[in-house]
Design an enzyme around this catalytic site. Structure first.
Site, PDB file in Angstrom:
ATOM      1  N   ASP A   1      -1.904   0.855   7.599  1.00  0.00           N
ATOM      2  CA  ASP A   1      -1.358   0.816   6.369  1.00  0.00           C
ATOM      3  C   ASP A   1      -0.714  -0.769   6.223  1.00  0.00           C
ATOM      4  OD1 ASP A   1      -1.062   3.813   5.415  1.00  0.00           O
ATOM      5  OD2 ASP A   1      -0.795   3.609   7.517  1.00  0.00           O
TER       6      ASP A   1
ATOM      7  N   GLU B   1      -1.150  -1.486  -4.645  1.00  0.00           N
ATOM      8  CA  GLU B   1      -2.611  -0.697  -4.919  1.00  0.00           C
ATOM      9  C   GLU B   1      -2.265   0.513  -5.655  1.00  0.00           C
ATOM     10  OE1 GLU B   1      -4.943   2.439  -2.003  1.00  0.00           O
ATOM     11  OE2 GLU B   1      -5.010   0.318  -1.303  1.00  0.00           O
TER      12      GLU B   1
ATOM     13  N   ASP C   1       0.921  -1.105   0.008  1.00  0.00           N
ATOM     14  CA  ASP C   1      -0.154   0.013  -0.092  1.00  0.00           C
ATOM     15  C   ASP C   1       1.030   1.066  -0.237  1.00  0.00           C
ATOM     16  OD1 ASP C   1      -1.845   1.771   0.202  1.00  0.00           O
ATOM     17  OD2 ASP C   1      -2.008   1.711   2.484  1.00  0.00           O
TER      18      ASP C   1
END
Length: 187
Positions: A148, A75, A15
């Site tokens: 996260d 992502e 991420d």
């Protein structure tokens, strides 16, 4: 009769972020996913954006060296109103991609909505909902300091789920393949 050899792979999910980058590593054996590790790379203390990018590259490269993933799932940056934030996130993602491509590891990109939908069944799920579902799916109790980390795990799990259903996102096996498929992005 001999058993078929177990299909095994290690997936690094990322991420991207320029203050906190989350990552998660899972092992998949015959469609069963288990947690290897998760964590964050913190960069809030660095003022220079170039130093943040260098840290992302070095830390991602170190994760690749240590855990030897078979693929990296990231992502994709979402569309936002602040162009500067988007540019910085895109750079962070690009540097993480470069670390994987430098090690000849295929990369896959997933939209945030796709990740949430895949993991929770709801494309509008909150970070907390994603974290709770990841804890359930991977059977761990500890709550990470930063969500996260569970977001990074969610990317890895999403990739495993997509591969299991026969649909996947874009994949690149090296710089040439990435550039060829993204001519408009690199000019």
């Amino acid at each position: 009769m001999q058993k078929e050899k177990a299909k095994e792979r290690i997936i690094l999910g990322i991420d991207p972020g320029t203050v906190v980058l989350g990552y998660g590593i899972v092992k998949e054996v015959n469609k069963k996913i288990t947690l290897i590790t998760m964590g964050v790379i913190k960069m809030g203390h660095l003022d220079d954006h170039a130093l943040k990018l260098q840290r992302i590259f070095k830390k991602t490269s170190a994760l690749i060296e240590e855990y030897k993933p078979d693929c990296v799932a990231l992502e994709a940056p979402f569309y936002g109103k602040n162009i500067q934030v988007m540019l910085k996130l895109g750079r962070a993602q690009g540097v993480a991609m470069a670390a994987a491509l430098n090690a000849d590891i295929p990369i896959f990109e997933y939209a945030p909505r796709k990740i949430k939908q895949s993991v929770t069944g709801n494309g509008n799920a909150s970070k907390e909902q994603v974290a709770a579902m990841i804890q359930t799916l991977l059977s761990f109790k500890e709550t990470p300091e930063f969500l996260d980390a569970t977001d990074g795990l969610a990317v890895a799990v999403c990739h495993a789920f997509q591969q299991n259903t026969g649909t996947s996102s874009k994949s690149y096996s090296g710089w040439e393949a990435f550039v060829k498929d993204n001519v408009k992005r690199v000019r």
